[in-house]
Design a protein around this motif. Structure first.
Motif, short mmCIF file in Angstrom:
data_model
loop_
_atom_site.label_atom_id
_atom_site.label_comp_id
_atom_site.label_asym_id
_atom_site.label_seq_id
_atom_site.Cartn_x
_atom_site.Cartn_y
_atom_site.Cartn_z
N THR A 1 0.83 -1.20 0.00
CA THR A 1 0.00 0.00 0.00
C THR A 1 0.87 1.26 0.00
OG1 THR A 1 -1.68 -1.20 1.26
CG2 THR A 1 -1.87 1.20 1.19
N GLN A 2 0.67 2.10 -0.98
CA GLN A 2 1.35 3.40 -1.06
C GLN A 2 0.27 4.48 -1.11
OE1 GLN A 2 4.83 4.55 -1.12
NE2 GLN A 2 3.49 6.28 -0.61
N LEU A 3 0.12 5.19 -0.01
CA LEU A 3 -0.92 6.20 0.08
C LEU A 3 -0.44 7.56 -0.43
CD1 LEU A 3 -2.39 5.45 3.63
CD2 LEU A 3 -3.24 4.66 1.40
N ILE A 4 -1.40 8.36 -0.90
CA ILE A 4 -1.12 9.73 -1.29
C ILE A 4 -2.19 10.65 -0.70
CG2 ILE A 4 0.09 9.15 -3.44
CD1 ILE A 4 -2.52 9.80 -4.95
N VAL A 5 -1.83 11.91 -0.56
CA VAL A 5 -2.77 12.95 -0.19
C VAL A 5 -2.93 13.87 -1.39
CG1 VAL A 5 -3.23 14.92 1.32
CG2 VAL A 5 -2.14 12.87 2.25
N ILE A 6 -4.17 14.11 -1.80
CA ILE A 6 -4.46 14.98 -2.95
C ILE A 6 -5.18 16.22 -2.45
CG2 ILE A 6 -5.56 15.16 -5.21
CD1 ILE A 6 -5.62 12.08 -5.27
N VAL A 7 -4.61 17.39 -2.75
CA VAL A 7 -5.24 18.67 -2.39
C VAL A 7 -5.78 19.29 -3.67
CG1 VAL A 7 -4.91 20.95 -1.39
CG2 VAL A 7 -3.67 18.99 -0.46
N SER A 8 -7.10 19.52 -3.71
CA SER A 8 -7.76 20.04 -4.91
C SER A 8 -8.42 21.37 -4.60
CB SER A 8 -8.81 19.06 -5.42
OG SER A 8 -8.23 17.78 -5.67
N ASN A 9 -8.14 22.37 -5.44
CA ASN A 9 -8.79 23.67 -5.36
C ASN A 9 -9.38 24.03 -6.71
OD1 ASN A 9 -8.45 24.93 -2.64
ND2 ASN A 9 -6.27 24.56 -3.05
N PRO A 10 -10.56 24.66 -6.75
CA PRO A 10 -11.17 25.03 -8.03
C PRO A 10 -10.24 25.87 -8.90
CG PRO A 10 -12.70 25.39 -6.22
CD PRO A 10 -11.39 25.07 -5.59
N GLY A 11 -10.12 25.51 -10.17
CA GLY A 11 -9.32 26.27 -11.11
C GLY A 11 -7.83 26.06 -11.00
N ALA A 12 -7.39 25.13 -10.17
CA ALA A 12 -5.96 24.87 -9.99
C ALA A 12 -5.67 23.38 -10.17
CB ALA A 12 -5.50 25.33 -8.61
N GLU A 13 -4.44 23.08 -10.55
CA GLU A 13 -4.04 21.68 -10.68
C GLU A 13 -3.98 21.03 -9.30
OE1 GLU A 13 -0.50 20.96 -12.84
OE2 GLU A 13 -1.14 22.04 -14.63
N ASP A 14 -4.34 19.75 -9.25
CA ASP A 14 -4.25 19.02 -7.99
C ASP A 14 -2.80 18.96 -7.52
OD1 ASP A 14 -6.93 18.58 -8.15
OD2 ASP A 14 -6.79 16.45 -8.66
N MET A 15 -2.62 19.07 -6.22
CA MET A 15 -1.31 18.89 -5.61
C MET A 15 -1.29 17.53 -4.94
SD MET A 15 -0.72 22.71 -3.99
CE MET A 15 1.04 22.44 -3.72
N ILE A 16 -0.25 16.74 -5.22
CA ILE A 16 -0.18 15.37 -4.72
C ILE A 16 1.03 15.23 -3.81
CG2 ILE A 16 0.04 12.93 -5.34
CD1 ILE A 16 -1.36 13.58 -7.96
N PHE A 17 0.79 14.66 -2.62
CA PHE A 17 1.84 14.47 -1.63
C PHE A 17 1.92 12.99 -1.26
CE2 PHE A 17 0.03 18.66 -1.32
CZ PHE A 17 1.12 19.51 -1.20
N ASP A 18 3.10 12.43 -1.34
CA ASP A 18 3.29 11.01 -1.01
C ASP A 18 3.35 10.81 0.49
OD1 ASP A 18 3.43 10.17 -3.67
OD2 ASP A 18 5.58 10.59 -3.79
N VAL A 19 2.66 9.79 0.96
CA VAL A 19 2.78 9.35 2.35
C VAL A 19 3.96 8.38 2.41
CG1 VAL A 19 1.64 8.13 4.24
CG2 VAL A 19 0.32 9.65 2.73
N PRO A 20 4.88 8.53 3.35
CA PRO A 20 6.01 7.61 3.44
C PRO A 20 5.55 6.15 3.47
CG PRO A 20 6.37 9.45 4.90
CD PRO A 20 4.97 9.60 4.37
N ALA A 21 6.22 5.33 2.68
CA ALA A 21 5.85 3.91 2.58
C ALA A 21 6.05 3.21 3.92
CB ALA A 21 6.66 3.24 1.49
N HIS A 22 5.25 2.20 4.17
CA HIS A 22 5.42 1.43 5.41
C HIS A 22 6.69 0.57 5.33
CE1 HIS A 22 4.36 -2.63 3.98
NE2 HIS A 22 3.42 -2.07 3.24
#
Length: 282
Positions: A157-178
């Motif tokens: 399992t490799q999790l990510i955090v996605i931050v989405s704002n209207p009119g902007a590209e999604d920002m993706i942040f990797d969660v450290p692997a277990h």
């Protein structure tokens, strides 16, 4: 005296941090307790996989049990709610994926005061409730654990955090692997994900899920989730902040951290806005 000084320094640090950082959202999922009393027709009780180191413990799907006024009731009881309904009332959105199918089935489950996500070929994630305050320097913290498969190997399992704002590209942040090795006991991993460069407000969505390489693919990328916390700093220019600091009233505390209304001769901790310092009053 050394202990008193150490306490004073700790108080200074705590005051400074609390004045600058705001807790935007927090959930320890203890509210799940009434639903975890559920027992199925076979006598299976809701389990605690991490606490008991048992990946096979019973985990009912989140729409399974129904509660009214803190008590388990039948599904058709007026006013009763299941976990999915309460999550949605709190502002969460849950997401599911099954090899690109239009209507994936349920794959989110209840454990004793935390949640489990995913099953074979079904991936799942969660979107946080909207934040009411506009902030920067945001940190998304949570506890998570990968699922252990039947042959003692852990899901990749490799999790990510996605931050989405209207009119902007999604920002993706990797969660450290277990770092779990095959056969190792189930355990929690704590993650503090700095959402660097992201501005969060009431229109922002923050999603936690398996990454793009796993999301619409076959396989198992299951995980457990608990203790969510989001913190950040209120937006404002440096000039505005300086003005606030200069105009803020001074508050005095003795070295034990007790507020002093009329300081006399001695050493005090002074808080002015978010600035904390030590001063000698003569």
């Amino acid at each position: 005296m050394k202990k008193v000084l150490l306490s004073a320094f700790a108080l200074c640090a705590a005051m400074s941090v609390s004045a600058q950082t705001t807790v935007l959202f927090e959930d320890d999922f203890e509210w799940l307790a009434p639903w975890t009393a559920y027992v199925d027709a076979k006598g299976n009780s809701v389990g605690d996989a991490i606490g008991t180191d048992n990946e096979g413990t019973y985990a009912p799907q989140i729409p399974t049990a129904w509660v009214l006024d803190g008590q388990l009731v039948e599904k058709d009881t007026e006013g009763a709610k299941n976990v999915l309904m309460v999550l949605e009332e709190k502002g969460y959105k849950v997401i599911r994926e099954n090899l690109g199918k239009e209507n994936p089935g349920e794959c989110i489950y209840t454990q004793v005061n935390y949640l489990k996500f995913g099953k074979k070929d079904f991936q799942a994630g969660i979107i946080l409730p909207a934040m009411e305050t506009s902030v920067t320097d945001v940190t998304y913290s949570f506890d998570w654990a990968p699922q252990r498969a039947g042959k003692n190997a852990y899901d990749p399992t490799q999790l990510i955090v996605i931050v989405s704002n209207p009119g902007a590209e999604d920002m993706i942040f990797d969660v450290p692997a277990h770092t779990q090795e095959s056969g190792a006991p189930l355990k929690w991993f704590h993650a503090d994900i700095a959402l660097t460069g992201a501005t969060v407000n009431e229109k922002t969505t923050i999603t936690l899920r398996p990454g793009a390489n796993d999301w619409s693919k076959s396989g198992q990328h299951r995980f457990y989730l608990d203790n969510i916390k989001v913190t950040g700093k209120a937006e404002g220019s440096a000039v505005e902040n300086i003005a606030v600091e200069e105009n803020a009233p001074a508050e005095y505390f003795n070295l034990q951290g007790v507020r002093v209304a009329n300081p006399e001769n001695g050493l005090y901790i002074v808080r002015k806005g978010s600035k904390v310092s030590k001063v000698l009053v003569k």
